[in-house]
Design an enzyme around this catalytic site. Structure first.
Site, PDB file in Angstrom:
ATOM      1  N   SER A 176      13.595  38.202 -59.485  1.00 55.15           N
ATOM      2  CA  SER A 176      13.770  39.607 -59.831  1.00 55.15           C
ATOM      3  C   SER A 176      14.342  40.369 -58.637  1.00 55.15           C
ATOM      4  CB  SER A 176      12.432  40.185 -60.290  1.00 55.15           C
ATOM      5  OG  SER A 176      12.552  41.543 -60.647  1.00 55.15           O
ATOM      6  N   CYS A 190       0.802  -1.227   0.000  1.00 53.53           N
ATOM      7  CA  CYS A 190       0.000   0.000   0.000  1.00 53.53           C
ATOM      8  C   CYS A 190       0.833   1.274   0.000  1.00 53.53           C
ATOM      9  CB  CYS A 190      -0.933   0.023   1.214  1.00 53.53           C
ATOM     10  SG  CYS A 190      -1.721  -1.558   1.568  1.00 53.53           S
ATOM     11  N   HIS A 243      -9.487   2.784  -0.889  1.00 55.86           N
ATOM     12  CA  HIS A 243      -8.065   2.492  -0.731  1.00 55.86           C
ATOM     13  C   HIS A 243      -7.532   2.004  -2.075  1.00 55.86           C
ATOM     14  CE1 HIS A 243      -4.274   1.317   0.617  1.00 55.86           C
ATOM     15  NE2 HIS A 243      -4.556   0.397   1.536  1.00 55.86           N
TER      16      HIS A 243
END
Length: 666
Positions: A650, A199, A374
């Site tokens: 040009s 956990c 949880h």
């Protein structure tokens, strides 16, 4: 360094009084977060749910449970709890984005899939995608048991025969390969470690990531975890003496506490050394001041039982590493499972570690488990994200399902009280707001982290002279781009959004990976951007680009007869770099050639037709073309768009030659 040495750390973060003041070199910045929790797909949505006290527990009908294969005997059992905290859309996965085929994606454990997406999102939220981050990125993460492998893959004999158990396990399912799969898919070259401490897994991963950064093993680290229960959206059989709740609700620290409920979710945070984050202008969501991890050892009644001494030692060490006075902590996000044994032991350990601190009822506590259940290996990162959001918003969210204190919990022996309602963060004076977060693993691995609110950093203002902002959106395909446009529009349309549009545009350009399919809109306000992003106009249709950068950028310059009155006028009026070039040309023409080109190129409104013939005269048209082309090129260069080659027709050849250095502007 202590605060008596300096009131401001080298990183610009103010210290506080007393004996606090961990060295700036040991502080870790939280620069990004991403989450998929019950009823929340973003940290922002998660925070809103928490502050509103939402409980994500669901009760399933018997019809739903039968459809998912729950046996009739279980449904008839009075101890069968028909509820849980499910995770929506965990079975949806953008396989193409990660270069995976349909079969490979189907084989992959949903935990690996979801955390892979969360990892990418976390990097984007941090503003540091792998393709543009200058440094190594590490990954520290863990996941729950691969029930998908057991129930969905090994039960398919044909699939096992075709692929083999070795590849099924090693490429997409086993816990060992969670972090390395992320590193491979996203091309991350820092340490890649799969962490498993039951956990406490994801909070331990955050601790490990911080340590790796402090040891300069990497320059940014992703840390987090994921648990997805398989089978999903089913209940469970309650057995007396186990930690599960008999009625499908968790009531942490409450007099009715009987157990917890398990849920599914994933979370990840991006961490950097604080000095690096400040130097790069990152948004610093919070600061990890210090952390600690230990194990209970055998000093407890059983392997599965928690320990006061072990937990207290971990908390005390974290406080010492952070070098703070415990009285400067205002809130603790507890493990808080609501179990008859766990809650009293946790508070006893906190009492031992924090001592009297600031006096009775001075440190609020709470637990996220009554909200979302949880989350097993993802529980720690869920608690961590909750604390970071609380510090950012200067609010303490309510610990829900609380009526009165559990009489077996010693709240009188320390400074703690259950914060059961939304409350403003207490005034901390010159000391930054601080909190702690605990996560405790079955088997005895305890983790505690001290977290501080991020510093307020003044940032330079955006380009206020620019009226319009280009918002660039990209994706792997047109569908992804459309989705991203919609999400961006929703963000800009949020009434809580207060960001400058220039900041949003900057982030989209510099902190996102630019995929080949792109579209963009120009807008002068958030409202206009929202309207255009949601438009069905064909101009917004994504286009497939054949380049991904400007390494091969070329400039092409037109020649005579391409002039017109007011060409470039908007840029002249709003872009200083452009205006500087044109003004220098106007001045040169007046001084050397006695030509006043300005009223011809930028005539008074309504007189455009009167100057067309004058502007067409050779000396006027060639000068106006040259100045416009040169000013535009210099503006592009100021934005970083430097050409590799140029060509002109040009008189455009003269502009190209001037930029190439063949002859000077004069």
């Amino acid at each position: 360094m202590t605060d008596s040495d300096s009131k401001v750390n080298g990183n610009g973060h103010g210290g506080d009084d007393g004996a606090d003041g961990a060295s700036a070199g040991t502080e870790i910045a939280v620069v990004g977060m991403a989450a998929r929790f019950p009823d929340a797909t973003t940290p922002e949505q998660f925070w809103q749910n928490l502050r509103e006290g939402l409980e994500s527990a669901r009760t399933y009908t018997e019809e739903e449970l039968r459809a998912r294969g729950v046996p009739e005997a279980w449904l008839a059992d009075p101890n069968y709890v028909k509820g849980g905290t499910p995770l929506d859309d965990f079975d949806h996965f953008d396989a193409e984005f990660f270069g995976l085929g349909p079969k490979d994606a189907a084989i992959m454990d949903p935990q690996h899939r979801v955390l892979l997406e969360v990892a990418w999102e976390c990097l984007e939220r941090a503003g540091h995608v792998p393709s543009s981050f200058d440094g190594d990125i590490g990954v520290f993460a863990g996941c729950g048991m691969s029930a998908y492998f057991i129930y969905n893959l090994l039960s398919n004999a044909d699939l096992v025969n075709q692929v083999g158990t070795f590849l099924l396990r090693h490429t997409s399912n086993d816990k060992d390969f969670l972090s390395t799969r992320i590193s491979y898919a996203l091309d991350l070259t820092g340490p890649s470690v799969s962490t498993q401490t039951a956990c406490s897994t994801s909070l331990v991963a955050i601790h490990q990531a911080a340590q790796s950064l402090l040891q300069f093993e990497c320059d940014m680290a992703l840390a987090g975890g994921v648990t997805i229960e398989i089978p999903h959206r089913v209940g469970y059989l309650y057995h007396e003496g186990e930690p599960l709740s008999p009625d499908g609700h968790c009531r942490a620290f409450d007099h009715r506490s009987q157990g917890t409920i398990f849920g599914s979710g994933a979370g990840m945070v991006a961490l950097r050394r604080l000095a690096d984050a400040i130097a790069d202008g990152d948004e610093i969501l919070a600061i990890v001041k210090g952390s600690a991890v230990n194990n209970d050892g055998s000093g407890k009644v059983s392997y599965l039982a928690p320990s006061v001494d072990g937990q207290a030692a971990a908390v005390s060490e974290a406080i010492a590493v952070a070098d703070i006075d415990p009285a400067t902590v205002q809130y603790i996000e507890c493990h808080g499972t609501g179990t008859p044994m766990g809650d009293p032991i946790e508070i006893a350990a906190l009492n031992e570690a924090y001592g009297p601190a600031g006096g009775p009822d001075t440190i609020g506590i709470g637990s996220v488990k009554p909200n979302i259940g949880h989350l097993d290996t993802a529980a720690g990162v869920a608690s961590f994200i909750k604390l970071v959001e609380a510090l950012r918003h200067r609010e303490m969210p309510p610990c829900i399902n609380f009526e009165a204190p559990n009489p077996t919990v010693d709240f009188g022996g320390g400074p703690f009280y259950v914060n059961d309602r939304l409350a403003p963060w207490p005034d901390t004076g010159d000391t930054p707001p601080r909190g702690g977060v605990s996560s405790l693993g079955v088997g005895g691995t305890n983790a505690h982290v001290i977290v501080e609110a991020g510093p307020e950093i003044e940032r330079p203002a955006g380009p206020s002279s620019r009226r319009g902002q280009l918002l660039l959106v990209s994706g792997r395909n047109t569908s992804a781009v459309a989705d991203n446009c919609a999400r961006l529009a929703d963000m800009l349309d949020d009434e809580d959004h207060d960001g400058d549009l220039a900041d949003v545009a900057y982030s989209l350009h510099t902190t996102r990976h630019h995929f080949g399919t792109r579209c963009g809109v120009v807008a002068t306000s958030a409202a206009e951007a929202v309207e255009r992003l949601r438009s069905s106009d064909s101009a917004l249709r994504p286009v497939r680009q054949t380049f991904h950068d400007h390494a091969n950028l070329c400039y092409l310059f037109p020649g005579g007869a391409s002039q017109s009155p007011n060409m470039g006028r908007d840029l002249y009026e709003h872009e200083p770099v452009y205006r500087e070039v044109v003004d220098a040309g106007f001045a040169r023409l007046r001084e050397v050639h006695d030509i006043d080109l300005e009223p011809l190129l930028y005539p008074e409104p309504g007189t455009e037709d009167d100057v067309v013939k004058l502007l067409a005269q050779t000396d006027h048209q060639l000068a106006s073309i040259f100045l416009t082309e040169l000013a535009l090129a210099r503006l592009f260069e100021s934005w970083g768009l430097v050409p590799r080659a140029m060509a002109g027709h040009s008189w455009g050849e003269m502009t190209a030659a001037c930029i190439a250095g063949v002859f000077s502007f004069e």
